[in-house]
Enzyme design. Structure first.
Site, PDB file in Angstrom:
ATOM      1  N   ASP A   1      -1.627   5.506  -5.267  1.00  0.00           N
ATOM      2  CA  ASP A   1      -1.976   4.692  -4.104  1.00  0.00           C
ATOM      3  C   ASP A   1      -2.320   3.262  -4.503  1.00  0.00           C
ATOM      4  OD1 ASP A   1      -4.385   5.069  -1.347  1.00  0.00           O
ATOM      5  OD2 ASP A   1      -2.892   3.528  -1.840  1.00  0.00           O
TER       6      ASP A   1
ATOM      7  N   ASP B   1       0.828  -1.208   0.000  1.00  0.00           N
ATOM      8  CA  ASP B   1       0.000   0.000   0.000  1.00  0.00           C
ATOM      9  C   ASP B   1       0.863   1.259   0.000  1.00  0.00           C
ATOM     10  OD1 ASP B   1      -2.397   1.425   2.398  1.00  0.00           O
ATOM     11  OD2 ASP B   1      -1.876   1.947   0.332  1.00  0.00           O
TER      12      ASP B   1
END
Ligand SMILES: CSc1ccc(CNCCO)cc1
Length: 426
Positions: A315, A131
């Site tokens: 992201d 992430d």
């Protein structure tokens, strides 16, 4: 150190055009580039030659090869120079790289991608969500109540001979979607695709939110944001990438995410076979800790490109793309039956609708997200109403280039100084 004799010799060879007779440095021929090579008719082909990403020019050795090629005895100082530079490079060659699969957790649509990570001694393997939008490495652990575990793999520090409690430290994180977790902290060995970090902070969950309990394919996260976002207290910890960086051939990791199939995360090198054309790099603002970069604008379908500087984050841990309302409404104006549904929490449309592509700019480069990626998923299993892969960022407060955009490109997260981000077609 190259003496005058050698320079004269090299110059002489160059003057005679002989120096260019040296075989060209043939690196890996990029597979997939064939389509970019000129079509020379049947039986002939031309391939763009590229240097392997681990090529290191060694001047002394290049001159030495010229002497060998033309049967000229190499002077003593040249032989010493070759030995010296080889020693330098051999030390460098021992530096690290890693490469691991990024596998969609769901066969039908790309909610998230997980990557196998081994922790501790003997190794315990968990499937973790990499992430770049956060900076905690946390895992489902033996410290969780069993009621909060539903099929996830857990890390048990007490079963690892190399685990050490980070005494008095704790962590607690809440993500943009309202999910979260908290717990205590150990350090242990962590390996991703052959790249090992010793004494990596592993945040062991003692509590997770229900959305993590029900997401049984995700055993935790590896934060790849900047370490300034790490939530461990009283002393914040470094991410896996920040810990690995100094031992990497190059301070980078790359994301090659794919639509409904496994892609890869690479650490320490840029695999030229994974992209076509050139990589366009733009600056990154790492404050407060996201990979924030400027996009240069957008186009809906075959419409004109609207130049507009859009600041957003890359992201890998977010499924969809979230952009300013003006852009999103311009997109859904082209979708038959699209509405911004309060009950479904975003733009939905009949699954049978024909969607336009969405193109975004990075510098002068243009990346087109195929319509299929933007027809994200039925709002509920089997529904004829589908949820869009492009949503408004007005409720989020930040523009997010999530997986729907990332999987349309090859992305280089350059952790050098200053940090930059590179985008290439593939
Ligand atoms: C419940 S599954 C889940 C997976 C990843 C994350 C973190 N990503 C969001 C922002 O980077 C949150 C929840």
């Amino acid at each position: 150190m190259v003496t005058v004799t050698n320079l004269v010799l090299t110059a002489a060879l160059a003057a005679l055009g002989l120096a260019s007779a040296l075989p060209p440095k043939i690196g890996t021929i990029r597979t997939g580039d064939e389509k970019n090579s000129p079509n020379l008719g049947s039986g002939r082909a031309s391939f763009k030659q590229v240097r392997g990403s681990r090529y290191r020019f060694n001047g002394a050795r290049a001159v030495y090869k010229t002497y060998l090629k033309y049967g000229v005895p190499a002077p003593e100082d040249l032989v010493k120079a070759v030995a010296h530079t080889d020693a330098l490079y051999s030390a460098e060659v021992k530096r690290g790289t890693g490469s691991a699969a990024a596998v969609p957790i769901n066969a039908d649509f790309d909610i998230a991608y997980v990557t196998p990570v081994t922790l501790g001694t003997p190794p315990q393997t968990l499937q973790l969500d990499f992430d770049s939008g956060s900076s905690d490495l946390w895992v489902f652990s033996s410290h969780l109540p069993t009621s909060q575990i539903r099929g996830q793999q857990i890390y048990a520090p007490n079963k690892s001979s190399t685990a050490k409690l980070l005494d008095g430290h704790s962590w607690s994180i809440t993500y943009g979607d309202g999910s979260g977790s908290r717990g205590n902290v150990y350090t242990d060995n962590v390996t991703v695709g052959g790249l090992t970090v010793g004494s990596q902070a592993i945040e062991c969950a003692q509590q997770v939110s229900s959305s993590f309990t029900t997401e049984d394919h995700i055993d935790g996260l590896v934060g790849l944001g900047f370490s300034t976002l790490n939530t461990v207290s009283p002393k914040s910890q470094l991410t896996f990438f920040d810990n690995a960086k100094s031992n990497l051939d190059s301070p980078v990791f790359t994301a090659d995410l794919k639509y409904k199939q496994a892609g890869t995360y690479d650490f320490g090198f840029i695999d030229e076979a994974k992209y076509t054309g050139e990589i366009t790099y733009v600056p990154v603002n790492s404050d407060p800790g996201y990979w924030t970069f400027p996009s240069s604008g957008y186009a809906v379908g075959s419409g004109n490109f609207t130049a507009s500087s859009i600041s957003g984050i890359a992201d890998t841990g977010t499924s969809l793309v979230y952009l300013p309302t003006a852009i999103v409404t311009a997109y859904y104006r082209q979708v038959q039956g699209a509405t911004n549904s309060r009950s479904y929490g975003g733009y939905v449309f009949p699954c049978a609708s024909t969607l336009p592509t969405f193109t975004f700019g990075v510098g002068a480069a243009r990346f087109t997200i195929p319509a299929a990626y933007l027809n994200y998923a039925p709002v509920t299993p089997g529904s004829a109403t589908c949820f869009g892969g492009l949503q408004s960022s007005s409720g989020v407060g930040i523009n997010i280039w999530g997986d729907v955009a990332l999987k349309a490109a090859f992305v280089v997260f350059n952790g050098g100084n200053p940090p930059t981000i590179g985008w290439a077609a593939k």
